[in-house]
Design an enzyme around this catalytic site. Sequence first.
Site, short mmCIF file in Angstrom:
data_model
loop_
_atom_site.label_atom_id
_atom_site.label_comp_id
_atom_site.label_asym_id
_atom_site.label_seq_id
_atom_site.Cartn_x
_atom_site.Cartn_y
_atom_site.Cartn_z
N LYS A 22 0.83 -1.21 0.00
CA LYS A 22 0.00 0.00 0.00
C LYS A 22 0.87 1.26 0.00
O LYS A 22 0.68 2.15 -0.83
CB LYS A 22 -0.90 0.02 1.24
CG LYS A 22 -1.63 1.34 1.43
CD LYS A 22 -2.49 1.36 2.67
CE LYS A 22 -1.79 1.74 3.93
NZ LYS A 22 -1.53 3.17 4.10
N ASN A 23 1.82 1.31 0.94
CA ASN A 23 2.58 2.56 1.07
C ASN A 23 3.50 2.82 -0.13
O ASN A 23 3.84 3.97 -0.41
CB ASN A 23 3.39 2.57 2.36
CG ASN A 23 2.49 2.81 3.57
OD1 ASN A 23 1.30 3.10 3.41
ND2 ASN A 23 3.04 2.69 4.76
N CYS A 123 -5.15 13.74 12.68
CA CYS A 123 -5.31 12.36 12.24
C CYS A 123 -5.30 11.49 13.48
O CYS A 123 -4.77 11.88 14.51
CB CYS A 123 -4.17 12.05 11.28
SG CYS A 123 -3.49 10.45 11.38
N ARG A 128 0.62 14.70 13.02
CA ARG A 128 1.16 14.47 11.68
C ARG A 128 1.23 15.74 10.83
O ARG A 128 0.50 15.90 9.85
CB ARG A 128 0.36 13.37 10.96
CG ARG A 128 0.44 12.07 11.71
CD ARG A 128 -0.28 10.95 11.01
NE ARG A 128 0.56 10.31 10.01
CZ ARG A 128 0.21 9.18 9.39
NH1 ARG A 128 -0.92 8.61 9.67
NH2 ARG A 128 1.00 8.66 8.49
N ASP A 313 4.36 0.70 12.02
CA ASP A 313 3.17 0.08 11.43
C ASP A 313 3.00 -1.39 11.85
O ASP A 313 2.02 -2.03 11.48
CB ASP A 313 3.23 0.16 9.89
CG ASP A 313 2.90 1.57 9.41
OD1 ASP A 313 2.50 2.41 10.22
OD2 ASP A 313 3.06 1.82 8.19
N ARG A 405 -8.72 -0.16 3.90
CA ARG A 405 -7.71 0.78 3.38
C ARG A 405 -6.39 0.06 3.14
O ARG A 405 -5.59 0.50 2.29
CB ARG A 405 -7.48 1.91 4.37
CG ARG A 405 -8.62 2.91 4.44
CD ARG A 405 -8.21 4.10 5.29
NE ARG A 405 -6.82 4.44 4.99
CZ ARG A 405 -5.89 4.69 5.91
NH1 ARG A 405 -6.16 4.68 7.18
NH2 ARG A 405 -4.67 4.98 5.54
C1 UD1 Z 1 4.43 6.94 6.38
C2 UD1 Z 1 3.51 5.76 6.17
C3 UD1 Z 1 2.94 5.28 7.51
C4 UD1 Z 1 4.06 5.01 8.50
C5 UD1 Z 1 5.00 6.20 8.61
C6 UD1 Z 1 6.22 5.94 9.47
C7 UD1 Z 1 2.60 6.10 3.96
C8 UD1 Z 1 1.43 6.42 3.13
N1 UD1 Z 1 2.44 6.14 5.30
O1 UD1 Z 1 3.64 7.98 6.93
O2 UD1 Z 1 2.19 4.09 7.27
O3 UD1 Z 1 3.50 4.76 9.78
O4 UD1 Z 1 5.47 6.58 7.30
O5 UD1 Z 1 6.92 4.85 8.99
O6 UD1 Z 1 3.66 5.77 3.45
N2 UD1 Z 1 6.69 14.63 10.76
C9 UD1 Z 1 6.82 15.96 11.02
N3 UD1 Z 1 6.69 16.84 9.99
C10 UD1 Z 1 6.45 16.44 8.71
C11 UD1 Z 1 6.33 15.05 8.44
C12 UD1 Z 1 6.46 14.16 9.49
O7 UD1 Z 1 7.04 16.35 12.17
O8 UD1 Z 1 6.35 17.28 7.82
C13 UD1 Z 1 6.83 13.64 11.86
C14 UD1 Z 1 5.54 12.83 12.08
O9 UD1 Z 1 4.64 13.52 12.92
C15 UD1 Z 1 6.07 11.57 12.71
C16 UD1 Z 1 7.43 11.39 12.00
O10 UD1 Z 1 7.77 12.66 11.46
O11 UD1 Z 1 6.29 11.76 14.06
C17 UD1 Z 1 7.43 10.35 10.89
O12 UD1 Z 1 6.35 10.60 10.00
P1 UD1 Z 1 6.45 10.23 8.44
O13 UD1 Z 1 7.62 9.33 8.23
O14 UD1 Z 1 6.42 11.50 7.68
O15 UD1 Z 1 5.11 9.44 8.22
P2 UD1 Z 1 4.19 9.49 6.93
O16 UD1 Z 1 4.98 9.72 5.71
O17 UD1 Z 1 3.02 10.35 7.19
#
Ligand code: UD1
Length: 427
Positions: A22-23, A123, A128, A313, A405
């Site tokens: 999925k991701n 979320c 996030r 995850d 999902r």
């Molecule tokens: C992706 C995955 C999700 C997985 C996560 C961590 C997809 C669609 N989703 O989510 O399933 O749980 O990686 O492996 O691929 N953060 C910030 N600012 C930002 C972005 C992130 O502070 O702009 C923080 C987040 O709050 C979190 C950490 O960084 O604490 C990691 O998040 P991130 O790796 O960005 O997760 P996603 O890409 O949303």
Amino acid sequence: MDSIHIVGGQRLEGKISISGAKNAALTLLPCALLTDEKLTLGNLPRLADVDNFSHLLNGLGASTKVEGVKKGEIGRRMTLEAKDIASTVAPYDMVRKMRASILVLGPMLARAGEATVSLPGGCAIGDRPIDLHLRALEAMGAEIELAAGYVKAVAPKGRLPGGDYSFPVVSVGATENALMAAVLATGRTQLFNAAREPEIVDLCNLLVAMGGRIGGIGSSHLIIDGVEGLHGCDYDVMPDRIEAGSYACAAGITGGSIELVGARAADMLAITNALSAAGLVVEFIEKGIRVTADKPLKPLAISTAPYPGFPTDMQAQFMAMLCLAQGESFLEETIFENRYMHVPELRRMGANIDVRGRSAIVHGVGGLTGAQAMATDLRASMSLVLAGLVAKGETEVLRVYHLDRGYERLEEKLSAVGATIERRTAG
Ligand code: UD1
């Protein structure tokens, strides 16, 4: 609304084919916006998120056509074609449904020179934010404006010049957005402390197959030299390591043996190491991975971390499994706050879990009992399914849309290995 009914107590044994990730799919799909040629993606999982993403792309001007499946293939093939970008706005309604919609920001900006995307908002598993996505694009020359719940990004001269950015926190999504924007920049971009998840490698491999120039693939230092244009190609989505890990936990919790057909061991070492430490036998076989639980489960100490660490995850599914371990397990969630929403539901099924902030202690219990349960996110919902597989009596998992999902044909796959599980549609 649909619900999943499980009568626990069956030992699961047999083979489960692992679907496309999925991701990975959610970051490969927006790559269609980077070229006016056709992009065909194979091994796409049949999931609500994939359908939602293709609708989002339709709204931006890309056509999507589901193709016939190649012999022996389990996923779908889809051909996407974005001759022109008809709209550069990803509306609130779409982004609200699926947070990964933010991944159209980088490619639209790269191709059309501007992009307006609704802010995702809160979320279930924490705040996030998307600040890192925006900071990385700014470092590459984008001008960013926030207004009325939308983020607008513009490349002042039509194309981004590219630039260097060091992520203060490892972010999967921000690394993906930055990569997709950088491939069409006029110059070089270097990303430091980039995420190294296998799904990022899959994205890099697709971009290279489309004509992108990326160095350091698989490392935390990515060097991207922008090119004039990308071309179409035919590419298969990688297997889903989280789906595979979830079914491995199903073998663990039921004392069963499951062959995860198509699972890629190299992507899953943190997961398979944890399974072995819990006392499961993990065999790397030609077609995938076989996981067998022939002894009582042992407790574990697990801390989630960016790849190659233990994935956040998989935290909820391991927690469900460790409820049955002999002793106390310690879990620490370092990636997202508020990712223990499954705990109260597991407790209702007889689990003994203490949570303090980001830490949880799971005291192993002799058994669980079936109950009505619901969770507020995808992986938490899967932990309830796992608990239901071993619980005495019937478990009804509500809010099945979370499972839809991320788990393709969940009931079918689990009943094929001996689970008593079915979906019921109310009304
Ligand atoms: C992706 C995955 C999700 C997985 C996560 C961590 C997809 C669609 N989703 O989510 O399933 O749980 O990686 O492996 O691929 N953060 C910030 N600012 C930002 C972005 C992130 O502070 O702009 C923080 C987040 O709050 C979190 C950490 O960084 O604490 C990691 O998040 P991130 O790796 O960005 O997760 P996603 O890409 O949303």
